[in-house]
Design an enzyme around this catalytic site. Structure first.
Site, short mmCIF file in Angstrom:
data_model
loop_
_atom_site.label_atom_id
_atom_site.label_comp_id
_atom_site.label_asym_id
_atom_site.label_seq_id
_atom_site.Cartn_x
_atom_site.Cartn_y
_atom_site.Cartn_z
N GLY A 185 -6.59 44.75 46.40
CA GLY A 185 -7.49 43.70 46.86
C GLY A 185 -6.82 42.88 47.95
N CYS B 272 0.38 40.39 43.76
CA CYS B 272 -0.36 39.95 44.95
C CYS B 272 0.40 40.40 46.18
CB CYS B 272 -0.48 38.43 44.93
SG CYS B 272 -1.34 37.74 46.35
N LEU B 273 -0.33 40.89 47.18
CA LEU B 273 0.34 41.35 48.41
C LEU B 273 1.04 40.20 49.14
CD1 LEU B 273 -2.27 43.90 49.80
CD2 LEU B 273 -0.14 44.39 48.61
N GLU C 36 -9.15 37.54 43.75
CA GLU C 36 -9.51 37.43 45.17
C GLU C 36 -10.39 36.21 45.44
OE1 GLU C 36 -7.78 39.12 47.13
OE2 GLU C 36 -7.04 40.54 45.65
ZN ZN Z 1 -3.55 37.99 45.97
#
Ligand code: ZN
Length: 157
Positions: free
Chosen positions: A46, A88-89, A131
């Protein structure tokens, strides 16, 4: 196709509230394509627009091969809870346990500005909540239970 730079925890833009998208312009369509490219490149599931520095209410999600473009997403209903590890990216190499709804019903507009409603449980429900939080400037680290832990990328295990 273009890979955009993913903003990291500590970058102020991740803490800002995003604006509604009234209509889809060619520029925003390009943004959505770039968000998918960037997410797949980074092997994420995401990505929210503020993570690439754009304060608009747009997220892309793909947890199991079904992509969801969510413009102006809104969670309509939640049920029960689930607690599991989440990453999380914008927080590379880390994960932490977060409690999320076990089920969500959400509405959004797709890449053609068609309205739809999605019902989700498990990982998809978790991803939608994660998100949508980004659009409010909320990061999962705000909700983590206990400490963040290191995650080893699969190809290094
Ligand atoms: Zn994230």
């Amino acid at each position: 196709m273009a890979i955009r730079k993913i903003r990291q925890l500590g970058d102020e833009i991740l803490r800002k509230k995003c604006r509604e998208v009234p209509e889809l312009t060619p520029k925003l369509k390009e943004l959505i394509e770039d968000m998918y490219d960037t997410m797949y490149e980074a092997e994420g599931v995401g990505l929210a627009a503020p993570q690439v520095g754009i304060l608009k209410r747009i997220v892309v999600i793909d947890v199991d091969g079904t992509p969801y473009t969510m413009i102006n997403p809104r969670i309509l209903e939640t049920r029960d809870t689930q607690t599991a590890g989440e990453g999380c990216l914008s927080v590379p190499g880390k994960a932490g346990d977060v409690t999320r709804p076990a089920y969500v019903r959400a509405e959004a507009w797709d890449e053609n500005m068609e309205h739809y409603v999605v019902e989700a449980d498990g990982y998809l429900a978790r991803a939608i909540c994660h998100e949508v939080d980004h659009l409010e400037g909320i990061m999962y680290v705000d909700k983590v239970e206990g400490e963040l832990y290191d995650v080893v990328p699969e190809d290094e295990e």
